[in-house]
Design a protein around this motif. Structure first.
Motif, mmCIF file in Angstrom:
data_model
loop_
_atom_site.group_PDB
_atom_site.id
_atom_site.type_symbol
_atom_site.label_atom_id
_atom_site.label_comp_id
_atom_site.label_asym_id
_atom_site.label_seq_id
_atom_site.Cartn_x
_atom_site.Cartn_y
_atom_site.Cartn_z
ATOM 1 N N THR A 1 -102.314 25.313 -39.752
ATOM 2 C CA THR A 1 -102.900 24.046 -40.174
ATOM 3 C C THR A 1 -102.465 22.975 -39.186
ATOM 4 N N SER A 2 -103.423 22.191 -38.708
ATOM 5 C CA SER A 2 -103.099 21.150 -37.741
ATOM 6 C C SER A 2 -104.124 20.030 -37.849
ATOM 7 N N ALA A 3 -103.932 18.989 -37.060
ATOM 8 C CA ALA A 3 -104.925 17.923 -36.979
ATOM 9 C C ALA A 3 -106.225 18.500 -36.434
ATOM 10 N N PRO A 4 -107.397 17.989 -36.839
ATOM 11 C CA PRO A 4 -108.672 18.519 -36.360
ATOM 12 C C PRO A 4 -108.780 18.462 -34.841
ATOM 13 N N ARG B 1 -98.635 14.104 -34.607
ATOM 14 C CA ARG B 1 -99.248 14.128 -33.285
ATOM 15 C C ARG B 1 -98.154 13.997 -32.243
ATOM 16 N N ARG C 1 -109.225 15.125 -30.144
ATOM 17 C CA ARG C 1 -107.974 15.504 -29.485
ATOM 18 C C ARG C 1 -108.152 15.669 -27.979
ATOM 19 N N ASP D 1 -105.223 14.270 -25.876
ATOM 20 C CA ASP D 1 -104.016 15.094 -25.942
ATOM 21 C C ASP D 1 -104.158 16.331 -25.062
ATOM 22 N N GLN E 1 -97.322 19.483 -37.689
ATOM 23 C CA GLN E 1 -97.211 18.189 -38.366
ATOM 24 C C GLN E 1 -97.251 17.048 -37.354
ATOM 25 N N GLU F 1 -95.264 18.415 -34.137
ATOM 26 C CA GLU F 1 -95.915 18.512 -32.834
ATOM 27 C C GLU F 1 -95.153 17.748 -31.763
#
Length: 434
Positions: free
Chosen positions: A144-147, A122, A151, A154, A120, A94
């Motif tokens: 697939t990523s961070a929830p 942040r 966020r 960001d 992958q 990311e």
């Protein structure tokens, strides 16, 4: 030209034996795992309107130098006709994405697609603060990523762009919730597709809070984990401009005495393949298109004065619903049910519609069953499937024959039409003889 090539490399082209393939007619270019040694092949993608990058891992390029572009490079990027970029089968750091995404502001790219990607880590999105991008459509499938929860900071750096985004799709990506605060950022979003995820009532609750997605018109919740018809209704009720809602492939049940009112703007409603044995109520009051195909409906007992299209195919209906309950109906699909006949009177009403489909039913080729279908076919209203998919299931002499080929003599099908004149003639002869 060199600057564009370096930019494309910075966006993630990797080592491989193959390079880029450009389809000139379709203006479509696909690049497979490019290496620094095959940079020259990227140049042929510059005249394309759609470019795909397939395969590889981008983590080795995290330290790749991404410098500011000079005016000539910016002018050249603005002259490219690339409108859509697809990234597939990639491991995407990311932090690298955050560094290079800002360069899209110099292009005319309107659609970004990520398929089968893993995001992958942040990223540091500070450089995107206040940055406008031309991208209006953003699509993620099987990623697939961070929830999403947590966020908000960001995404706030991307708020200038997100406020202008019109289409967003996050499908097949194990999404379990849509935080209300994130929905607030999408001020212009018209279409949201979150199909094939794991959204349940808990995850949906509060997602469409007051002020979130204020201009949303099309919402797909297809194939999630939704079960409560009432809870979905309550959840989407704040969407005042919603016109099209897809709830297909959820296993929905109705609560007794549900009084939830759907958005009055809702016109298209998809409840297909939802495990229904009856049509759930209440329905949106101004509905124009209702799809309840692929369920277990045995009868349809609803009346909608504004309904124009009704899809009832692949159920277990034994009779045709009365068209008189739908005064402006123009399309009715009844394929693959358990309907045995189409009465003459109903066939006359159906003949007023523009599109009728009733193939794949076990028709009884009696005078009423075959005659009604033949009469309807003569109007030209029967859609695809006539005559090959309209066959007789009974009586035995006609089993397996096409309904079109069943002979319908006046004497056999309407003996009164023959007997009555004969009787009148005999009476008149008797009177004359007297």
């Amino acid at each position: 030209m060199k600057a564009a090539v370096l930019l494309l490399l910075g966006l993630g082209l990797l080592e491989a034996q193959r390079s880029c393939f450009f389809h000139r007619v379709e203006e479509h270019c696909v690049c497979y795992n490019l290496s620094q040694e095959s940079l020259s092949s990227i140049i042929q993608c510059l005249p394309a309107s759609v470019v795909e990058f397939r395969g590889g891992e981008l983590e080795k390029y995290i330290a790749f130098p991404v410098s500011e572009l000079d005016p000539s490079a910016i002018d050249m990027l603005g002259s490219l006709i690339i409108r859509k970029i697809i990234f597939g089968d990639l491991l995407v750091p990311e932090i690298l994405l955050a560094r290079v995404l800002k360069f899209f502001s110099y292009t005319q790219v309107q659609e970004l697609v990520f398929e089968n990607c893993v995001f992958q880590g942040r990223g540091d999105w500070d450089e995107m603060a206040g940055k406008d991008l031309p991208v209006l459509s953003l699509r993620f499938h099987n990623v697939t990523s961070a929830p999403l929860t947590g966020r908000q900071r960001d995404l706030s750096r991307l708020s200038s762009w997100l406020r202008a985004l019109e289409e967003l799709a996050v499908t097949g990506s194990h999404v379990t919730s849509l935080p209300c605060a994130i929905g607030m950022m999408f001020g212009a979003l018209r279409s949201l597709d979150v199909a094939q995820n794991s959204l349940g009532e808990q995850g949906l609750r509060g997602a469409f809070c007051e002020g979130a997605f204020p201009r949303l018109q099309v919402l797909s919740l297809r194939r999630n984990s939704l079960t409560s018809y009432h809870s979905v209704c309550e959840g989407v009720r704040p969407l005042r401009e919603l016109q099209h809602l897809d709830l297909s492939q959820n296993k929905l049940t109705a609560e007794p005495f549900s009084s939830c009112q759907w958005p009055v703007s809702l016109r298209i409603f998809n409840l297909s393949d939802a495990g229904l044995d009856k049509v759930l109520t209440p329905l949106p009051p101004s509905l124009e298109v209702l799809d309840v195909s692929c369920n277990r409906l045995r009868a349809v007992d609803i009346s909608l004065s504004s309904l124009k299209k009704l899809f009832l195919n692949q159920n277990v209906l034994q009779a045709v619903p009365s068209v008189s309950d739908y005064p402006v109906l123009d399309t009715l699909h009844l394929d693959n049910n358990s309907i045995t006949e189409l009465p003459w009177d109903e066939a006359k009403l159906l003949g007023r519609l523009r599109d009728v489909a009733a193939a794949g039913n076990p028709y009884s080729c009696s005078c009423s069953g075959a005659g009604g279908l033949q009469a309807l076919a003569s109007t030209g209203r029967l859609g695809q499937g006539w005559p090959q998919d309209y066959t007789c299931a009974s009586p035995p002499p006609y089993r397996g024959r096409r309904v079109e080929d069943v002979p319908l003599s006046v004497l056999r099908c309407n003996p009164a039409a023959v007997i009555a004149p004969v009787c009148v003639g005999l009476v008149l002869l008797g009177m004359a003889g007297a």
